[in-house]
Design a protein around this motif. Structure first.
Motif, PDB file in Angstrom:
ATOM      1  N   CYS A 240       0.833  -1.212   0.000  1.00  0.00           N
ATOM      2  CA  CYS A 240       0.000   0.000   0.000  1.00  0.00           C
ATOM      3  C   CYS A 240       0.869   1.266   0.000  1.00  0.00           C
ATOM      4  O   CYS A 240       1.595   1.525   0.957  1.00  0.00           O
ATOM      5  CB  CYS A 240      -0.933   0.026   1.203  1.00  0.00           C
ATOM      6  N   ALA A 242      -0.077   4.206   0.377  1.00  0.00           N
ATOM      7  CA  ALA A 242      -0.634   5.237   1.268  1.00  0.00           C
ATOM      8  C   ALA A 242      -0.408   4.896   2.744  1.00  0.00           C
ATOM      9  O   ALA A 242      -1.007   5.530   3.624  1.00  0.00           O
ATOM     10  CB  ALA A 242      -2.119   5.412   0.986  1.00  0.00           C
ATOM     11  N   ILE A 244      -1.417   2.450   4.590  1.00  0.00           N
ATOM     12  CA  ILE A 244      -2.634   2.054   5.311  1.00  0.00           C
ATOM     13  C   ILE A 244      -2.470   0.602   5.776  1.00  0.00           C
ATOM     14  O   ILE A 244      -1.979  -0.242   5.024  1.00  0.00           O
ATOM     15  CB  ILE A 244      -3.880   2.178   4.389  1.00  0.00           C
ATOM     16  N   VAL A 246      -3.891  -2.373   5.750  1.00  0.00           N
ATOM     17  CA  VAL A 246      -5.029  -2.990   5.046  1.00  0.00           C
ATOM     18  C   VAL A 246      -5.407  -4.325   5.695  1.00  0.00           C
ATOM     19  O   VAL A 246      -6.561  -4.733   5.669  1.00  0.00           O
ATOM     20  CB  VAL A 246      -4.689  -3.203   3.555  1.00  0.00           C
ATOM     21  N   VAL A 252     -11.528  -0.799   4.746  1.00  0.00           N
ATOM     22  CA  VAL A 252     -10.563   0.305   4.794  1.00  0.00           C
ATOM     23  C   VAL A 252     -11.336   1.623   4.737  1.00  0.00           C
ATOM     24  O   VAL A 252     -11.985   1.928   3.744  1.00  0.00           O
ATOM     25  CB  VAL A 252      -9.563   0.222   3.611  1.00  0.00           C
ATOM     26  N   CYS A 257      -6.768   6.508   0.962  1.00  0.00           N
ATOM     27  CA  CYS A 257      -6.831   5.404  -0.007  1.00  0.00           C
ATOM     28  C   CYS A 257      -7.197   5.987  -1.371  1.00  0.00           C
ATOM     29  O   CYS A 257      -8.283   6.532  -1.549  1.00  0.00           O
ATOM     30  CB  CYS A 257      -7.873   4.372   0.410  1.00  0.00           C
ATOM     31  N   HIS A 258      -6.255   5.911  -2.331  1.00  0.00           N
ATOM     32  CA  HIS A 258      -6.545   6.520  -3.636  1.00  0.00           C
ATOM     33  C   HIS A 258      -6.877   5.468  -4.687  1.00  0.00           C
ATOM     34  O   HIS A 258      -6.643   5.673  -5.887  1.00  0.00           O
ATOM     35  CB  HIS A 258      -5.419   7.457  -4.074  1.00  0.00           C
ATOM     36  N   SER A 259      -7.394   4.348  -4.218  1.00  0.00           N
ATOM     37  CA  SER A 259      -7.951   3.317  -5.122  1.00  0.00           C
ATOM     38  C   SER A 259      -6.953   2.824  -6.167  1.00  0.00           C
ATOM     39  O   SER A 259      -7.336   2.580  -7.309  1.00  0.00           O
ATOM     40  CB  SER A 259      -9.181   3.850  -5.861  1.00  0.00           C
ATOM     41  N   CYS A 260      -5.696   2.669  -5.760  1.00  0.00           N
ATOM     42  CA  CYS A 260      -4.739   2.119  -6.726  1.00  0.00           C
ATOM     43  C   CYS A 260      -4.984   0.626  -6.932  1.00  0.00           C
ATOM     44  O   CYS A 260      -4.570   0.049  -7.925  1.00  0.00           O
ATOM     45  CB  CYS A 260      -3.308   2.364  -6.256  1.00  0.00           C
ATOM     46  N   LEU A 261      -5.631   0.002  -5.957  1.00  0.00           N
ATOM     47  CA  LEU A 261      -6.043  -1.413  -5.990  1.00  0.00           C
ATOM     48  C   LEU A 261      -4.862  -2.385  -6.041  1.00  0.00           C
ATOM     49  O   LEU A 261      -5.038  -3.553  -6.404  1.00  0.00           O
ATOM     50  CB  LEU A 261      -7.018  -1.673  -7.151  1.00  0.00           C
ATOM     51  N   GLN A 262      -3.681  -1.912  -5.676  1.00  0.00           N
ATOM     52  CA  GLN A 262      -2.523  -2.808  -5.607  1.00  0.00           C
ATOM     53  C   GLN A 262      -2.742  -3.873  -4.535  1.00  0.00           C
ATOM     54  O   GLN A 262      -2.339  -5.025  -4.698  1.00  0.00           O
ATOM     55  CB  GLN A 262      -1.255  -2.006  -5.306  1.00  0.00           C
TER      56      GLN A 262
HETATM   57  S1  SF4 Z   1      -6.334   0.682  -2.889  1.00  0.00           S
HETATM   58 FE1  SF4 Z   1      -4.180   1.341  -2.854  1.00  0.00          FE
HETATM   59  S2  SF4 Z   1      -4.184   3.064  -1.430  1.00  0.00           S
HETATM   60 FE2  SF4 Z   1      -6.104   1.980  -1.090  1.00  0.00          FE
HETATM   61  S3  SF4 Z   1      -5.676   0.566   0.580  1.00  0.00           S
HETATM   62 FE3  SF4 Z   1      -5.304  -0.558  -1.332  1.00  0.00          FE
HETATM   63  S4  SF4 Z   1      -3.123  -0.310  -1.738  1.00  0.00           S
HETATM   64 FE4  SF4 Z   1      -3.699   1.225  -0.201  1.00  0.00          FE
END
Ligand code: SF4
Ligand code: SF4
Length: 339
Positions: A240, A242, A244, A246, A252, A257-262
């Motif tokens: 993450c 950011a 966070i 998770v 979350v 959270c900028h929705s990178c979805l990693q």
């Molecule tokens: S979507 Fe990206 S920023 Fe949001 S919790 Fe997952 S890894 Fe972190």
């Protein structure tokens, strides 16, 4: 990890596509302004997308439109872009930050330099992180207060149709082309700070990020974890960007959270971590999410072109008139400064 790498490549290509489009818009706009200033024949038209860099003008136009019912045609694409950015945040969180915004891509590039220098991502102390994060909200609240609270319809109308606002894009270009030593120092400081501190601009200063972070609370879609199938490997937290945690909450809830979805892509257990509605309903696959965000932006810009509300209605003659006034103003200001 292979799945994550493939996904990151797709997201990166989308970000690069939007960034290249922004650069092309910048080049086209510079040529357009050069034509105006030199009096050369008008062969290159003004790209409306340049108005994406006028968020305050867009916010004034939005309030004016909602209160008066009149759609201002001074910087219409800035207004349309603001509306679609707000809509994506309310419906689908901060996808704009991780898929569209060129500064998001630049930040991720600077993050790589950060990791290259320090070996691994460094976290800012919590006691410092929280007050710093509030800076972008203060900046946003100040702008929102000045526009949404302080300005009534006549004041908004006076500003929107003023010469200053009509050529705000040209003034913005001149600000960067003829950057003062102070501007250059500030830009260099921001780049250096973004290398030293991960996500410095996005996390601590970007007022747009503040607005989207606040609006993203309204979105029914969140990163949700199935605690029954989670094996507590913590890979989601590790990737993450950011910072966070998770792997601990079921949902979350973070404006960062900028929705990178990693995190969703890296999770090794199928359907354990999802971007989904309450009760983990309607999970959206990361690539589908990206396609929806990109599709919303492309369709909106296409629709605005079709309905004739993408290009402003300022004529070349009017631009030349305002440019002349700007020259005179700068000339007199220069003389006043010399005295
Ligand atoms: S979507 Fe990206 S920023 Fe949001 S919790 Fe997952 S890894 Fe972190
Ligand atoms: S990556 Fe998946 S399995 Fe691992 S801790 Fe996160 S949610 Fe649980």
């Amino acid at each position: 990890m292979k799945k994550l790498t493939e996904f990151l490549t797709i997201r990166r290509l989308v970000q690069i596509g939007f960034t290249l489009t922004t650069i092309l818009i910048g080049i086209q706009f510079s040529i357009f302004v050069h034509q105006l200033q030199s009096g050369a024949e008008h062969v290159i038209s003004r790209p409306p997308g340049v108005e994406a860099f006028l968020p305050l003008s867009a916010l004034m136009s939005l309030k004016y439109w909602l209160l008066s019912g009149n759609f201002p045609m001074v910087h219409p694409s800035s207004l349309i872009l603001l509306v679609i950015i707000i809509l994506t945040a309310v419906l689908l969180k901060r996808g704009f930050c991780s898929w569209v915004c060129p500064f998001g891509l630049l930040t991720e590039f600077l993050n790589k330099i950060h990791v290259w220098i320090f070996g691994k991502p460094r976290r800012v102390w919590r006691w410092l992180d929280y007050p710093l994060r509030s800076l972008k909200y203060l900046l946003f609240l100040y702008c929102a207060w000045a526009i949404l609270v302080q300005m009534n319809v006549p004041a908004l109308e006076a500003f929107i149709y003023s010469s200053y606002n009509k050529v705000a894009d040209i003034k913005m270009l001149q600000f960067f082309v003829h950057a003062s030593p102070l501007t250059i120092k500030v830009l260099v400081a921001l780049v250096l700070l973004s290398i030293l501190v991960r996500n410095f601009w996005c996390r601590y200063l970007c007022p747009y990020g503040a607005m989207l972070g606040a609006l993203s609370w309204l979105s029914p879609f969140k990163i949700r974890r199935n605690a029954d199938t989670c094996i507590d490997c913590q890979e989601c937290t590790e990737v993450c960007p950011a910072n966070i945690n998770v792997h601990t909450p079921k949902t979350v809830l973070s404006d960062e959270c900028h929705s990178c979805l990693q995190c969703v892509e890296v999770c090794p257990v199928a359907d354990t971590l999802t971007l989904s509605a309450p009760k983990r309903k309607w999970p959206i696959k990361p690539v589908v999410y990206g396609a929806i965000i990109v599709g919303m932006f492309l369709l909106t810009s296409l629709g605005a072109r079709l309905f004739g509300v993408w290009q402003n209605n300022i004529s070349i003659q009017e631009y030349r008139y305002h440019i002349e006034r700007l020259h005179q103003y700068d000339h007199f200001r220069g003389k006043a400064t010399q005295k």
